[in-house]
Design a protein around this motif. Structure first.
Motif, PDB file in Angstrom:
ATOM      1  N   TYR A 102       0.834  -1.205   0.000  1.00  8.17           N
ATOM      2  CA  TYR A 102       0.000   0.000   0.000  1.00  8.17           C
ATOM      3  C   TYR A 102       0.869   1.255   0.000  1.00  8.17           C
ATOM      4  N   GLN A 103       0.238   2.348  -0.394  1.00  7.79           N
ATOM      5  CA  GLN A 103       0.892   3.645  -0.409  1.00  7.79           C
ATOM      6  C   GLN A 103       0.436   4.447   0.796  1.00  7.79           C
ATOM      7  N   GLY A 104       1.384   4.825   1.645  1.00  4.77           N
ATOM      8  CA  GLY A 104       1.068   5.638   2.806  1.00  4.77           C
ATOM      9  C   GLY A 104       1.307   7.107   2.534  1.00  4.77           C
ATOM     10  N   LEU A 143       9.584  -3.944   2.840  1.00  4.75           N
ATOM     11  CA  LEU A 143      10.436  -2.797   2.520  1.00  4.75           C
ATOM     12  C   LEU A 143       9.631  -1.513   2.660  1.00  4.75           C
ATOM     13  N   LEU A 144      10.160  -0.573   3.428  1.00  5.91           N
ATOM     14  CA  LEU A 144       9.543   0.748   3.571  1.00  5.91           C
ATOM     15  C   LEU A 144      10.320   1.741   2.719  1.00  5.91           C
ATOM     16  N   THR A 168       3.501   9.114   4.031  1.00  2.00           N
ATOM     17  CA  THR A 168       4.922   9.480   4.030  1.00  2.00           C
ATOM     18  C   THR A 168       5.830   8.310   3.666  1.00  2.00           C
ATOM     19  N   LYS A 169       5.249   7.080   3.525  1.00  2.00           N
ATOM     20  CA  LYS A 169       6.032   5.908   3.157  1.00  2.00           C
ATOM     21  C   LYS A 169       5.199   4.976   2.284  1.00  2.00           C
ATOM     22  N   ASP A 170       5.854   4.330   1.322  1.00  2.00           N
ATOM     23  CA  ASP A 170       5.229   3.261   0.556  1.00  2.00           C
ATOM     24  C   ASP A 170       5.757   1.936   1.095  1.00  2.00           C
ATOM     25  N   VAL A 171       4.914   0.909   1.056  1.00  2.00           N
ATOM     26  CA  VAL A 171       5.243  -0.368   1.686  1.00  2.00           C
ATOM     27  C   VAL A 171       5.206  -1.483   0.637  1.00  2.00           C
ATOM     28  N   TYR A 172       6.276  -2.279   0.587  1.00  2.00           N
ATOM     29  CA  TYR A 172       6.399  -3.348  -0.389  1.00  2.00           C
ATOM     30  C   TYR A 172       6.666  -4.684   0.307  1.00  2.00           C
ATOM     31  N   GLN A 173       6.163  -5.755  -0.290  1.00  2.00           N
ATOM     32  CA  GLN A 173       6.441  -7.112   0.184  1.00  2.00           C
ATOM     33  C   GLN A 173       7.681  -7.626  -0.526  1.00  2.00           C
ATOM     34  N   LEU A 174       8.651  -8.165   0.215  1.00  2.00           N
ATOM     35  CA  LEU A 174       9.864  -8.719  -0.374  1.00  2.00           C
ATOM     36  C   LEU A 174       9.736 -10.231  -0.521  1.00  2.00           C
ATOM     37  N   GLU A 175      10.537 -10.784  -1.420  1.00  2.00           N
ATOM     38  CA  GLU A 175      10.506 -12.223  -1.665  1.00  2.00           C
ATOM     39  C   GLU A 175      10.900 -13.035  -0.436  1.00  2.00           C
ATOM     40  N   ASN A 176      11.767 -12.468   0.406  1.00  2.00           N
ATOM     41  CA  ASN A 176      12.266 -13.209   1.565  1.00  2.00           C
ATOM     42  C   ASN A 176      11.290 -13.210   2.747  1.00  2.00           C
TER      43      ASN A 176
END
Length: 228
Positions: free
Chosen positions: A7-9, A23-24, A11-19
């Motif tokens: 999701y997009q916040g 990631l922020l 002040t920060k965007d949030v990503y899912q990593l493969e491991n």
């Protein structure tokens, strides 16, 4: 590295990593109103070039301080050039819970309890309060008993969160005092990972109320002092 945006916040965007970690991505967008920076606002009001990286660098400084003190958080690593921080996955309490630790009485604490205490009075040992993240209801206060009754957390989780809050606040205050800065209050967010309560999100200047020589320090200036 393959990433999936969660999701997009503001002040920060949030990503899912493969491991399995998260990631922020810190952005230069800031909360505020009418072009004036205000960490208490709930909407993006302006963009300050470089503030995302500066907030990340500040967070890394404090997360590594906590790591050295043996306090587990969601922090894993950071890439300052890309303004990103890798963190452990964590589940938030309810729909989001903010934890405030007050070392001195001021702000909303005085607005509520000013008939009993003077502005700037020391709150011995630190005072911890919790609020639900709810813009429409102006982040209402919620007690331990209510959090348990609502099924948001167990009594043991609350006690762990409070104990960590007091300890982390003391460490941050001691670090700021090295630069003649006086921490009045600070806001945190906690979550749980494998049933363990840990500090999440960030530890940035916009989440602190800090004074120097009796005057409040603007969050942008505070960041410069901390990193200076």
């Amino acid at each position: 590295m393959i990433m999936e945006m969660l999701y997009q916040g503001k002040t920060k965007d949030v990503y899912q990593l493969e491991n399995g970690n998260v990631l922020l991505k810190f952005k230069d967008d800031c909360t505020g109103k009418d072009g004036v920076f205000d960490p208490g606002e709930n909407a993006v009001g302006l963009t300050i070039e470089g503030i995302g990286k500066a907030n990340l660098e500040t967070s890394v400084k404090f997360f590594e301080l906590l790591n050295d003190a043996g306090i587990k958080t969601h922090y894993v690593s950071a890439n300052l050039d890309e303004a990103t921080m890798e963190v452990l996955p964590a589940t938030v309490f309810g729909h989001g819970l903010e934890v405030i630790c007050r070392l001195k009485a001021t702000g909303s604490f005085i607005r509520r309890y000013g008939a009993y205490i003077e502005d700037g009075a020391v709150l011995e040992g630190g005072y911890v309060e919790t609020t639900f993240k709810d813009d429409e209801k102006c982040d209402p206060l919620v007690t331990k008993d209510a959090l348990v009754a609502l099924g948001v957390m167990s009594p043991e989780m609350y006690d762990s969160m409070k104990e960590q809050t007091l300890l982390i606040t003391r460490l941050v205050a001691e670090e700021l005092a090295k630069k003649d800065l006086d921490l009045y209050d600070i806001k945190f967010e906690f979550g749980y990972n494998n049933g363990e309560v840990i500090l999440i999100d960030e530890i940035a200047s916009g989440n602190m109320r800090v004074y120097k020589d009796g005057a409040i320090v603007d969050p942008v200036e505070l960041t410069k002092i901390i990193l200076g």
